[in-house]
Design a protein around this motif. Structure first.
Motif, short mmCIF file in Angstrom:
data_model
loop_
_atom_site.label_atom_id
_atom_site.label_comp_id
_atom_site.label_asym_id
_atom_site.label_seq_id
_atom_site.Cartn_x
_atom_site.Cartn_y
_atom_site.Cartn_z
N UNK A 63 0.81 -1.23 0.00
CA UNK A 63 0.00 0.00 0.00
C UNK A 63 0.84 1.27 0.00
N UNK A 64 2.17 1.16 -0.03
CA UNK A 64 3.02 2.35 -0.04
C UNK A 64 3.12 3.05 1.30
N UNK A 65 2.65 2.41 2.37
CA UNK A 65 2.62 3.02 3.70
C UNK A 65 3.53 2.21 4.63
N UNK A 66 4.62 2.81 5.07
CA UNK A 66 5.56 2.10 5.96
C UNK A 66 5.01 1.87 7.35
N UNK A 67 3.87 2.49 7.68
CA UNK A 67 3.29 2.33 9.01
C UNK A 67 2.43 1.07 9.11
N UNK A 68 2.08 0.48 7.96
CA UNK A 68 1.31 -0.76 7.97
C UNK A 68 2.23 -1.92 7.60
N UNK A 69 1.80 -3.15 7.89
CA UNK A 69 2.72 -4.27 7.67
C UNK A 69 1.97 -5.58 7.55
N UNK A 70 2.68 -6.58 6.99
CA UNK A 70 2.22 -7.97 7.00
C UNK A 70 3.03 -8.73 8.03
N UNK A 71 2.32 -9.34 8.98
CA UNK A 71 2.96 -10.19 9.98
C UNK A 71 2.33 -11.57 9.87
N UNK A 72 3.12 -12.59 9.51
CA UNK A 72 2.54 -13.94 9.40
C UNK A 72 2.07 -14.46 10.74
N UNK A 73 1.10 -15.37 10.70
CA UNK A 73 0.56 -15.97 11.92
C UNK A 73 1.59 -16.88 12.57
N UNK A 74 1.38 -17.15 13.84
CA UNK A 74 2.26 -18.09 14.54
C UNK A 74 2.14 -19.47 13.94
N UNK A 100 14.07 -4.11 -7.00
CA UNK A 100 13.15 -4.66 -6.01
C UNK A 100 13.66 -4.25 -4.64
N UNK A 101 12.76 -3.71 -3.82
CA UNK A 101 13.11 -3.27 -2.47
C UNK A 101 12.19 -3.95 -1.46
N UNK A 102 12.79 -4.35 -0.35
CA UNK A 102 12.05 -4.95 0.76
C UNK A 102 12.33 -4.11 2.00
N UNK A 103 11.28 -3.58 2.60
CA UNK A 103 11.43 -2.71 3.78
C UNK A 103 10.64 -3.28 4.94
N UNK A 104 11.34 -3.47 6.07
CA UNK A 104 10.69 -3.95 7.28
C UNK A 104 10.34 -2.76 8.19
N UNK A 105 9.55 -3.03 9.21
CA UNK A 105 9.13 -1.95 10.10
C UNK A 105 10.33 -1.38 10.84
N UNK A 245 6.87 -3.01 3.49
CA UNK A 245 6.62 -2.74 2.08
C UNK A 245 7.47 -3.64 1.17
N UNK A 246 6.83 -4.17 0.14
CA UNK A 246 7.49 -4.79 -0.98
C UNK A 246 7.33 -3.85 -2.16
N UNK A 247 8.44 -3.41 -2.77
CA UNK A 247 8.39 -2.45 -3.87
C UNK A 247 9.01 -3.07 -5.12
N UNK A 248 8.34 -2.88 -6.25
CA UNK A 248 8.83 -3.37 -7.53
C UNK A 248 8.91 -2.17 -8.47
N UNK A 249 10.12 -1.65 -8.66
CA UNK A 249 10.31 -0.41 -9.42
C UNK A 249 10.58 -0.71 -10.89
N UNK A 250 9.89 0.02 -11.76
CA UNK A 250 10.00 -0.18 -13.20
C UNK A 250 10.44 1.10 -13.88
N UNK A 251 10.62 1.04 -15.20
CA UNK A 251 11.02 2.22 -15.96
C UNK A 251 9.97 3.32 -15.89
N UNK A 252 8.72 2.96 -15.71
CA UNK A 252 7.67 3.96 -15.63
C UNK A 252 6.37 3.47 -16.23
#
Length: 413
Positions: A63-74, A100-105, A245-252
């Protein structure tokens, strides 16, 4: 673009775009087979996601928001982790990936994945399993040692260079390969007592050896030891793996792929019945053959696209198999006419080269050039004169055009 206040202005073409931010637009425009039972307006981002754990919240990592995240279940620590902590996202179309960029909280808000992989697939299946449902993925990021502190990972790719199999992608997969589970980070007893119960991790009891070393033992063993044999008691916060965030950057923005939306068109002079729309549909598995030979007297054929609007264009990428193109030109026109009534063309790229066989491997070609104002595009390529047809064809799967800036000319009715 028309603002809520009624202000009118030209749209802007963007460079260096993150392909995960407009997935739904592309899925609604060309719904894939697995969404054929849904109306386009009912398609949502979750439809693009497959996952083994907490699938619903994967959208937080897109979603482009570093304040939200995916946390897998136990999970049960005796269960294979990678079979549960994973997700795959369909970008809605194939893209030529630059990064490709991977950003953690942020620190204090959770943990990075201890061990993980990021993989990319262009949508093709492995040669040995063409009839199956599994896609062929290629690794882009692989962590080889436990990571407790690095919170951002980036990998630059070059679709035209040596990264072709990894840099042409429609599906991106994240797989977590390792976790510290109940040993996320060591804390004091006071901190342990004050953290929420769901964040309380392991308590380690250690036995002191004769040489001074300590080994972990069970609590009942520790309590039965003599005081001089009792080592320290260590408290841990549970690991909270959170991908922001998972980001996939392209030429445009791809201008060719949107031509039909703008009432543009695509055609070719190649004899016979072909569907050139397959070359701009965002799917490398749908291809069309362009003959590189001719039994008539023409010396070249062409692919023609009316983009449906005027743009500043400065680069292209195209993918194909079997054979590369030989001598060819990329030309643009803004609609100006020659004295004979034909379009006046400006050559952006002229390639002088012999065609070569690339077999069944996907091959990517492309160039950057000075910005050209254009609405009409043509790819003109030389063909061989032969007396009998042969198998010298290129199987074109995608051609993308890129630019940047406000549309130079707009008409509103």
């Amino acid at each position: 673009q028309i603002s809520p206040q009624g202000e009118i202005g030209p749209s802007r073409v963007q460079k260096n775009t993150n392909a995960v931010l407009n997935i739904v637009d592309f899925l609604r425009f060309r719904p894939p087979e697995y969404l054929s039972k849904k109306e386009p307006e009912d398609i949502v981002l979750l439809d693009a996601i497959q996952g083994g754990s907490n699938r619903v919240e994967v959208i937080n990592a897109l979603d482009g928001d570093l304040a939200t995240f995916w946390e897998p279940d136990r999970v049960d620590t005796n269960t294979d982790l990678s079979s549960q902590w994973w997700f795959t996202v369909d970008l809605g179309r194939v893209v030529f990936i630059k990064k490709i960029a991977v950003n953690f909280v942020a620190e204090g808000e959770g943990d990075p994945f201890l061990l993980f992989d990021v993989l990319v697939s262009d949508g093709q299946k492995p040669v040995q399993a063409v009839g199956g449902s599994s896609l062929e993925f290629f690794p882009v990021i692989q962590t080889l040692k436990p990571n407790k502190s690095q919170r951002s990972f980036e990998v630059e790719l070059d679709a035209v260079g040596s990264d072709q199999r990894r840099a042409v992608g429609r599906f991106v997969q994240v797989v977590v390969q390792g976790s510290d589970f109940g040993r996320g980070s060591e804390i004091t007893k006071e901190e342990y007592d004050n953290v929420p119960p769901e964040d309380q991790g392991m308590i380690e009891y250690r036995k002191r050896q004769i040489d001074g070393r300590e080994i972990v033992v069970k609590r009942e063993v520790y309590e039965a030891l003599q005081p001089d044999q009792q080592g320290g008691i260590h408290y841990f916060r549970r690991e909270r793996p959170r991908l922001a965030e998972l980001e996939v950057w392209t030429d445009g923005d791809d201008l060719a792929g949107g031509a039909l939306r703008r009432n543009g068109s695509i055609s070719t002079t190649v004899p016979g019945s072909i569907n050139p729309q397959l070359m701009i549909d965002g799917d490398v598995t749908s291809v069309e053959s362009l003959k590189l030979f001719n039994i008539a007297n023409r010396v070249e054929d062409e692919l023609f696209i009316d983009l449906g609007s005027f743009f500043w264009i400065d680069s292209y990428r195209m993918s194909f198999t079997r054979f590369t193109l030989g001598n060819h030109r990329l030309e643009f026109s803004d609609g100006s006419r020659e004295v004979d009534g034909g379009l006046k063309w400006t050559t952006a790229v002229r390639r002088e080269q012999a065609k070569r066989s690339v077999g069944g491997m996907l091959n990517v070609d492309g160039n950057d050039f000075n910005p050209i104002k254009g609405r009409f595009f043509r790819l003109a390529y030389e063909v061989e004169q032969v007396s009998l047809p042969n198998t010298s064809v290129t199987r074109m799967s995608e051609i993308h055009l890129f630019g940047e800036g406000f549309l130079p000319e707009v008409t509103l009715e």
